[in-house]
Structures are given as C-alpha cells and as structure tokens.
Design a protein around this motif. Structure first.
Motif, PDB file in Angstrom:
ATOM      1  N   ARG A  24       0.811  -1.217   0.000  1.00  0.00           N
ATOM      2  CA  ARG A  24       0.000   0.000   0.000  1.00  0.00           C
ATOM      3  C   ARG A  24       0.849   1.274   0.000  1.00  0.00           C
ATOM      4  O   ARG A  24       0.318   2.381  -0.144  1.00  0.00           O
ATOM      5  CB  ARG A  24      -0.956   0.006   1.186  1.00  0.00           C
TER       6      ARG A  24
ATOM      7  N   ARG B 257       0.218  -6.128   2.563  1.00  0.00           N
ATOM      8  CA  ARG B 257      -0.148  -4.796   2.095  1.00  0.00           C
ATOM      9  C   ARG B 257       0.432  -3.685   2.974  1.00  0.00           C
ATOM     10  O   ARG B 257       0.647  -2.575   2.501  1.00  0.00           O
ATOM     11  CB  ARG B 257      -1.672  -4.665   2.016  1.00  0.00           C
ATOM     12  N   ASP B 258       0.685  -3.977   4.242  1.00  0.00           N
ATOM     13  CA  ASP B 258       1.148  -2.900   5.119  1.00  0.00           C
ATOM     14  C   ASP B 258       2.386  -3.252   5.927  1.00  0.00           C
ATOM     15  O   ASP B 258       2.780  -2.474   6.791  1.00  0.00           O
ATOM     16  CB  ASP B 258       0.027  -2.471   6.064  1.00  0.00           C
TER      17      ASP B 258
ATOM     18  N   PHE C  93      -4.005   0.700  -1.689  1.00  0.00           N
ATOM     19  CA  PHE C  93      -4.441  -0.395  -0.834  1.00  0.00           C
ATOM     20  C   PHE C  93      -5.076  -1.528  -1.628  1.00  0.00           C
ATOM     21  O   PHE C  93      -5.047  -2.688  -1.211  1.00  0.00           O
ATOM     22  CB  PHE C  93      -5.423   0.117   0.221  1.00  0.00           C
TER      23      PHE C  93
ATOM     24  N   ALA D 274      -7.112   4.336   2.975  1.00  0.00           N
ATOM     25  CA  ALA D 274      -7.928   3.436   2.163  1.00  0.00           C
ATOM     26  C   ALA D 274      -9.382   3.877   2.229  1.00  0.00           C
ATOM     27  O   ALA D 274      -9.918   4.093   3.319  1.00  0.00           O
ATOM     28  CB  ALA D 274      -7.796   2.002   2.671  1.00  0.00           C
TER      29      ALA D 274
END
Length: 410
Positions: A37, A83-84, A154, A221
């Motif tokens: 992201r 993603r993070d 995201f 997001a």
C-alpha cells in the motif's frame, strides 16, 4: 516467565522481547512498516520484489552463503510481504541469536542489488504471479481488494503485474530502502531463551547508527465495493463476497471478530452447518475478518459447483444477515472460547510470541497484554455483536467471482 520488554534506541529503533522459560531456541524478526500500500502504481510489487532481492546477496555474502550461514547451525531464515508490512524472520538455537540478527541486519542494510540478479528474480516473481493466477482461491483475493478499494494503493496486488514488475529498477530498490527502512519504521522482536541486555546490545551494534527520518504515512484506504467476475471454464465456482469491516483501533474490532467466529468460522458455525452439512452446497465455506489501521473487511469464501453458485451465495448472505438478528448466547459463548483458545495457544509457541510482539509493537507502539485482550473479548455483549453484524449490511457489498457470473446482493 517474565513479561515482554520494550526498549527504544536513541534513533527511534524499537526492540520488543519476551524471555520464555523451558525453551532452548529463539525466534527473532524485523518488522517494517511498509508494504504494497506504500507503492506507486508504476512500481506496484516493489515491496515484495525487494524482499526477494535482499536474499540474493547482502553483507558480503552471496545467496548461497546466506542460506549456508543459517542452515549450518540448524536455523531457518525467511520473510514475507503484505499490504502494510514486511518482515524478516529467523528461528535459531539460542546460542546463535547474534548470527540471526547479523543476517537480518545485512539483508535490510547491506543488500547487493545486482542488475543480473534483478533480471533473474523478476522471472521468479512472474512465475509466482502465474501460479497465483492459476489458483482461483488465491487470485480471487486480489480481485476482491481491487474491487473493494479501486484505483488506490491499498487495492493493488502485493505481487504487482507484468508491466509494473518490468518497470522496477535497481534505483527503485535503493530508493525504497532509503525511504522506508528507517529506524522509526522498524521493530526488532524476539522471544525464547533471551538475555534482554545482550539482545539490546546486539541491536545497538547493528541498527544504532541508522539516521532518523520522518515516518512515512500511507494513503488512506477508502472503501467503495462493487462486483467483479473472471469468467473461466471451470467445473467449480469460487466466490468471495464481503463488506467493509473495521480497523484495529475501532471499538467494534473485537465484536466483529466474535460475529464472524460465531456466524461463519469453524465447522460448528451457522454458515458451515447450513451450507455444507445440511445442504451439501459447497465443499469449502467460511467467513473471516481482516483488519488494518484504517479499514477492515469481513468476507465469505465459497467453493462450489457452478450450478449451485448463486444459491450458495444467496443462502450464505441470508445466514449472516439472520445471525445479526438472532445470534444466540450459546453461539457467542462458543465464539469467545474459540478466540480465547487461539490467543492463548499462540503464546506457547516461540515463533508465535515473536510474531505477536513485532506486529503489535509496530501497530500499537507496544505489546498488548493477552489477559487484557481476553478480558475485552469476554466483555463483549450479545447486543454489541449483533449490532456490528447489522452494521456490515448497511454498506455496499463487494463480490468477486472466478467462474460464472453471479448476481450481487440487492
């Protein structure tokens, strides 16, 4: 057994550690607050490719020498990208902790980034991408994310795509390191047979000289939802539908976990019993919850025969909606017992403790007390859990299908 220890170096680098009695091993991991992201659209897949590339050579060791260094002492070295978050993990005998920290530090601070290695590793990642696309129950998650959070970092896939992977250069890898691999953005987490002072000294030696920089912030997001279908001539249908959930810090975080557990997780849940056991409509069915800092989701996955796909999806929606109305005290008590057991069982694993320390410290700034978490779960009322279930259906549904096209919720 003592509790977790938290220590921050002068430059902001954080160490979280928990000694465990009766073990002879350690698990240590470096958790970094960056993932898919944080990427630009042009270089989608960069975080994951970075994770691959550091293992090709770092700190004067070749890829083979890195593998031999850890396996010569019976250890294990691995990494993952989400993603993070990106994490680098070592599992070793306690006497080899210094080697584990040295290897992890070299991976993120002294990667070689050879042009020839990059060309070859891009081919490996493209093979990984191809494998994911061949597996409907894998690629459907990417379809869901890109539909739920369209046109946003995201919502992009962790692996990237052919064009973005091809565009990534050695310069991009180096720039990624400079921007995100900063001391304030990292947590070194360890559990097992650990001497805390020795661990802090090792961390100081390997990371204490890193220069400080502002902690980067990811683009928020914004959930939108919608429908996506990838038509394939498959015997089966793969369906993933769901709704925006909540982030880690939301008051409904634990009630939503309990709602999913009671209504759709496990073989005793309403969803499994009604869809599979009573009607035989799907060979795989279940709900799950995922959360991040600023958003979350509750999803239901179904793998079923094409002829049963619409019926199975509609029935599953109805079961969740009904659970938000009449979930019973018995179902809630069972869900609490299941989640409580999952939390406490993970504490008996050296790797489980280290992963928990790293993740929680990265997100919350400190390890969370398991007893306090269990107390919050036990305190959730039936009305709270029903209410969070009802709240889901007030938002727009996301539906991703591999196989036949389906009708979305009305």
């Amino acid at each position: 057994m003592s509790g977790p220890h938290l220590h921050r170096l002068a430059n902001g680098f954080t160490i979280a550690a928990e000694p465990m009695a009766g073990v002879e091993t350690i698990a240590v991991g470096l958790h970094v607050d960056c993932g898919a992201r944080h990427e630009e659209a042009r270089t989608n897949g960069l975080a994951h490719l970075f994770e691959h590339m550091v293992f090709k050579g770092a700190g004067g060791r070749s890829a083979r020498e890195i593998s031999e260094a850890v396996e010569n002492v019976g250890g294990y070295l691995n990494a993952f990208t989400s993603r993070d978050q990106t994490a680098f993990q070592a599992r070793l005998l306690a006497e080899n902790l210094d080697l584990g920290i040295e290897l992890i530090a070299d991976l993120v601070r002294k990667p070689h980034f050879d042009e020839g290695d990059l060309i070859r590793e891009k081919d490996v990642v493209l093979q990984e991408l191809g494998e994911a696309r061949d597996l409907p129950d894998d690629i459907i998650n990417d379809h869901f994310h890109s539909t739920a959070w369209p046109g946003q970092p995201f919502g992009r896939p962790v692996l990237g795509d052919e064009a973005s992977i091809a565009a990534i250069s050695v310069g991009d890898l180096q720039g990624w390191t400079r921007k995100y691999y900063r001391p304030e953005n990292m947590v070194l987490a360890a559990a097992g047979k650990i001497d805390i002072d020795r661990l802090i000294g090792m961390a100081e030696a390997r990371f204490g000289d890193m220069e400080t920089a502002p902690r980067p912030v990811a683009e928020p997001a914004v959930y939108e939802g919608g429908s996506f279908v990838e038509k394939r001539a498959l015997e089966s249908a793969h369906i993933l539908f769901g709704y925006e959930g909540v982030g880690y810090f939301d008051a409904d975080y634990y009630p939503l976990m309990l709602f999913s557990q009671a209504a759709g997780e496990g073989s005793s849940s309403r969803l499994f019993q009604a869809v599979r056991e009573e009607r035989g409509l799907a060979y795989s069915v279940g709900s799950s919850v995922a959360a991040w800092r600023d958003t979350g989701m509750l999803t239901v996955y179904l793998a079923t025969a094409r002829r049963e796909a619409q019926h199975a999806a509609d029935l599953s929606r109805g079961i969740l909606q009904q659970a938000a109305i009449d979930l019973t005290p018995t179902e809630l008590a069972r869900a609490k017992a299941q989640i409580r057991a999952t939390i406490l069982m993970a504490l008996e694993s050296v790797q489980g403790r280290a992963d928990r320390l790293g993740f929680q410290t990265l997100v919350h700034g400190r390890p969370l007390d398991p007893a306090a978490i269990v107390a919050k779960i036990d305190a959730c009322t039936l009305d709270q859990v029903r209410a969070v279930g009802a709240r889901l259906f007030e938002g727009r549904e996301t539906l991703a299908t591999v196989g036949p096209a389906l009708k979305a919720a009305a």
